[in-house]
Design an enzyme around this catalytic site. Structure first.
Site, PDB file in Angstrom:
ATOM      1  N   GLU A 373      16.000   4.721  11.559  1.00 35.86           N
ATOM      2  CA  GLU A 373      16.363   6.148  11.665  1.00 35.86           C
ATOM      3  C   GLU A 373      15.139   7.049  11.488  1.00 35.86           C
ATOM      4  O   GLU A 373      15.206   8.119  10.885  1.00 35.86           O
ATOM      5  CB  GLU A 373      17.529   6.498  10.733  1.00 35.86           C
ATOM      6  CG  GLU A 373      18.744   5.640  11.087  1.00 35.86           C
ATOM      7  CD  GLU A 373      20.082   6.192  10.710  1.00 35.86           C
ATOM      8  OE1 GLU A 373      20.193   7.411  10.511  1.00 35.86           O
ATOM      9  OE2 GLU A 373      21.037   5.394  10.636  1.00 35.86           O
TER      10      GLU A 373
HETATM   11  N1  CAA Z   1      16.235  18.013  15.012  1.00 35.90           N
HETATM   12  C1  CAA Z   1      16.627  18.734  16.103  1.00 35.90           C
HETATM   13  N2  CAA Z   1      15.938  18.769  17.241  1.00 35.90           N
HETATM   14  C2  CAA Z   1      14.799  18.047  17.294  1.00 35.90           C
HETATM   15  C3  CAA Z   1      14.337  17.263  16.221  1.00 35.90           C
HETATM   16  C4  CAA Z   1      15.109  17.275  15.033  1.00 35.90           C
HETATM   17  N3  CAA Z   1      14.752  16.571  13.947  1.00 35.90           N
HETATM   18  N4  CAA Z   1      13.183  16.659  16.570  1.00 35.90           N
HETATM   19  C5  CAA Z   1      12.926  17.044  17.831  1.00 35.90           C
HETATM   20  N5  CAA Z   1      13.899  17.871  18.267  1.00 35.90           N
HETATM   21  C6  CAA Z   1      13.981  18.534  19.578  1.00 35.90           C
HETATM   22  C7  CAA Z   1      12.799  19.483  19.761  1.00 35.90           C
HETATM   23  O1  CAA Z   1      13.090  20.759  19.245  1.00 35.90           O
HETATM   24  C8  CAA Z   1      12.634  19.493  21.272  1.00 35.90           C
HETATM   25  O2  CAA Z   1      13.574  20.386  21.833  1.00 35.90           O
HETATM   26  P1  CAA Z   1      13.175  21.405  23.025  1.00 35.90           P
HETATM   27  O3  CAA Z   1      12.897  20.584  24.213  1.00 35.90           O
HETATM   28  O4  CAA Z   1      14.371  22.291  23.196  1.00 35.90           O
HETATM   29  O5  CAA Z   1      11.958  22.138  22.572  1.00 35.90           O
HETATM   30  C9  CAA Z   1      13.043  18.094  21.675  1.00 35.90           C
HETATM   31  O6  CAA Z   1      13.838  17.572  20.615  1.00 35.90           O
HETATM   32  C10 CAA Z   1      11.850  17.185  21.916  1.00 35.90           C
HETATM   33  O7  CAA Z   1      11.100  17.157  20.724  1.00 35.90           O
HETATM   34  P2  CAA Z   1       9.528  17.065  20.688  1.00 35.90           P
HETATM   35  O8  CAA Z   1       8.915  17.938  21.761  1.00 35.90           O
HETATM   36  O9  CAA Z   1       9.115  17.311  19.279  1.00 35.90           O
HETATM   37  O10 CAA Z   1       9.311  15.541  21.121  1.00 35.90           O
HETATM   38  P3  CAA Z   1       8.207  14.527  20.645  1.00 35.90           P
HETATM   39  O11 CAA Z   1       8.251  13.419  21.619  1.00 35.90           O
HETATM   40  O12 CAA Z   1       6.906  15.199  20.391  1.00 35.90           O
HETATM   41  O13 CAA Z   1       8.720  14.025  19.196  1.00 35.90           O
HETATM   42  C11 CAA Z   1      10.186  12.806  17.706  1.00 35.90           C
HETATM   43  C12 CAA Z   1      10.032  13.622  18.984  1.00 35.90           C
HETATM   44  C13 CAA Z   1      10.471  13.759  16.556  1.00 35.90           C
HETATM   45  C14 CAA Z   1       8.982  11.977  17.366  1.00 35.90           C
HETATM   46  C15 CAA Z   1      11.392  11.910  18.033  1.00 35.90           C
HETATM   47  O14 CAA Z   1      11.067  11.087  19.128  1.00 35.90           O
HETATM   48  C16 CAA Z   1      11.854  11.061  16.874  1.00 35.90           C
HETATM   49  O15 CAA Z   1      12.554  11.554  15.989  1.00 35.90           O
HETATM   50  N6  CAA Z   1      11.503   9.757  16.889  1.00 35.90           N
HETATM   51  C17 CAA Z   1      12.071   8.806  15.957  1.00 35.90           C
HETATM   52  C18 CAA Z   1      13.304   8.184  16.567  1.00 35.90           C
HETATM   53  C19 CAA Z   1      14.194   7.584  15.556  1.00 35.90           C
HETATM   54  O16 CAA Z   1      14.447   8.158  14.498  1.00 35.90           O
HETATM   55  N7  CAA Z   1      14.742   6.452  15.910  1.00 35.90           N
HETATM   56  C20 CAA Z   1      15.693   5.810  15.080  1.00 35.90           C
HETATM   57  C21 CAA Z   1      16.525   4.892  15.895  1.00 35.90           C
HETATM   58  S1  CAA Z   1      18.204   4.971  15.519  1.00 35.90           S
HETATM   59  C22 CAA Z   1      18.447   3.864  14.248  1.00 35.90           C
HETATM   60  O17 CAA Z   1      17.547   3.415  13.592  1.00 35.90           O
HETATM   61  C23 CAA Z   1      19.876   3.625  13.996  1.00 35.90           C
HETATM   62  C24 CAA Z   1      20.247   2.366  13.368  1.00 35.90           C
HETATM   63  O18 CAA Z   1      20.781   1.496  14.018  1.00 35.90           O
HETATM   64  C25 CAA Z   1      20.145   2.249  11.895  1.00 35.90           C
END
Ligand code: CAA
Length: 389
Positions: A373
């Site tokens: 996550e």
């Molecule tokens: N809350 C709400 N919106 C968010 C957000 C958050 N925490 N993080 C990013 N966004 C939105 C941004 O505002 C952006 O929106 P707009 O296009 O409207 O501006 C959009 O999402 C894209 O974001 P970024 O431009 O920041 O994208 P990025 O590629 O630079 O970064 C990241 C994104 C934060 C790194 C994201 O890819 C991320 O969170 N990665 C981790 C993924 C993750 O947590 N995976 C877990 C897998 S699920 C799991 O583990 C479940 C299980 O089985 C236990």
């Protein structure tokens, strides 16, 4: 009525009578249904099917969902308290519960249509079916916008192709929320979230992972080959899938933080008890300052983690933006889980290194809370972006 929990934690969290009752019910459930076979399930990697069924009956699988859709209608803090108690005994059961509640039910209730809620949320929240959240891929873990799974628009349906990795509840779930790219040109704005049912033609459950920890949770690769998913199964507007995933993960991170807090507390309580019983050099090891300092640090870190986790839950319940507090809670509580479980093994000495005493399992279980996550590094990225806004 407000209850003072200071006898347990050294601090007053002002839990309501209802919240205390939920905490006690979860504790009783964990002791009765999870503790007896927890070592065996971990060793043999056995999914706790009966216990999960019981969790559904007790209302733990859709805790924050409205009773209209089969849930318990409780607040996030109650959910956190229950998860913590369950994770104290069995972190695998806690993640099964966390994914169903935070990543599947919550998103469906918040963004789904009434028809989707009737058809999918009701059975999920009442424990009659189990859900999975499918974002990670072989080439898209932390870098979640790089989705390769495709959902081509074919008019009445999406044609789904691709592979999802490390999917919690992957083998045991009935309903999967699958993030897939419909329009590559739009990058993350071209991603959709589709509700995919087990049994849809072309949906295959792949290999089960042989994991270091949380071994009795069920983690699989899932494959989708030309799966026809009806348009009605898309959550939200066209291209809302990535926002859906991020928004859902904000709440998921509170759940994993609560799981980490539970693991840490469970290991600490075992170490505390053991240190009063085990004697070396003519006295209980709790009388040696070396052990006292360890216990003092463990208790302090747990207390700080608890404050962060409960605060994130309260912010969510108060309708505030909780992305920052959820990331902070997960980052800190997962580190505390790792530190405290490692020290709990150390306090137990040789006994800590064998299965019978539980703490070695807790140390293995703790590690994943720094990874799934959103890794700790991703939490730091989220925190930095929020504070620099
Ligand atoms: N809350 C709400 N919106 C968010 C957000 C958050 N925490 N993080 C990013 N966004 C939105 C941004 O505002 C952006 O929106 P707009 O296009 O409207 O501006 C959009 O999402 C894209 O974001 P970024 O431009 O920041 O994208 P990025 O590629 O630079 O970064 C990241 C994104 C934060 C790194 C994201 O890819 C991320 O969170 N990665 C981790 C993924 C993750 O947590 N995976 C877990 C897998 S699920 C799991 O583990 C479940 C299980 O089985 C236990």
């Amino acid at each position: 009525m407000i209850m003072n929990t200071s006898h347990e934690s050294g601090m007053n969290f002002n839990l309501s009578e209802e919240q205390m009752a939920v905490k006690e019910a979860a504790r009783d459930f964990a002791k009765t249904y999870l503790l007896p076979d927890v070592i065996e399930r971990d060793a043999q990697s056995i999914f706790p099917k009966e216990a999960v069924k019981k969790m559904g009956e007790l209302g733990f699988m859709g805790m924050m969902v409205s009773p209209e859709y089969g849930g318990s209608g409780m607040d996030t803090l109650s959910y956190v308290l229950a998860l913590e108690e369950i994770a104290k005994i069995d972190a695998s059961a806690a993640v099964i519960m966390s994914v169903n509640n935070s990543l599947v039910c919550w998103g469906l209730e918040k963004y789904g249509t009434h028809e989707q809620k009737q058809k999918y949320l009701l059975p999920l929240a009442s424990g009659q079916s189990l859900g999975a959240f499918c974002l990670s891929e072989p080439e898209a873990g932390s870098d979640a916008t790089s989705q390769q799974t495709s959902a081509l628009d074919k008019g009445a349906y999406y044609l789904l192709n691709g592979t999802k990795n490390w999917i919690t509840n992957g083998g045991s779930s009935d309903i999967c929320l699958v993030m897939a790219q419909t329009n590559h040109v739009l990058k993350h704005k071209g991603i959709n979230c589709l509700i995919v049912e087990k049994g849809m033609e072309g949906f295959v459950v792949g290999k089960k992972e042989d994991k270091m920890g949380i071994r009795s949770s069920d983690t699989h690769t899932l494959m989708f080959s030309e799966v026809e998913v009806p348009k009605d199964n898309r959550i939200g507007e066209e291209g809302f899938g990535f926002k859906f995933a991020m928004s859902t993960l904000n709440g998921g991170r509170i759940g994993i933080a609560a799981q980490a807090l539970g693991i840490a507390t469970g290991a600490y309580e075992l170490a505390l008890k053991y240190s009063k019983e085990r004697k070396t050099f003519g006295k209980a090891i709790a009388e040696h300052q070396a052990i006292q300092f360890k216990l003092a640090e463990m208790a302090t870190k747990i207390q700080a983690a608890r404050l962060l986790v409960y605060e994130a839950a309260r912010q969510k319940d108060e309708g505030k933006d909780y992305a920052l507090s959820a990331a902070m809670a997960k980052l800190y509580a997962s580190d505390v889980a790792m530190d405290v479980t490692t020290e709990a093994v150390q306090i137990h000495g040789g006994y800590g290194y064998v299965r019978e005493f539980h703490v070695e399992r807790m140390m293995r279980d703790a590690k994943i809370t720094q990874i799934y996550e959103g890794t700790s590094e991703i939490q730091k990225l989220v925190i930095a972006r929020e504070i620099l806004k």
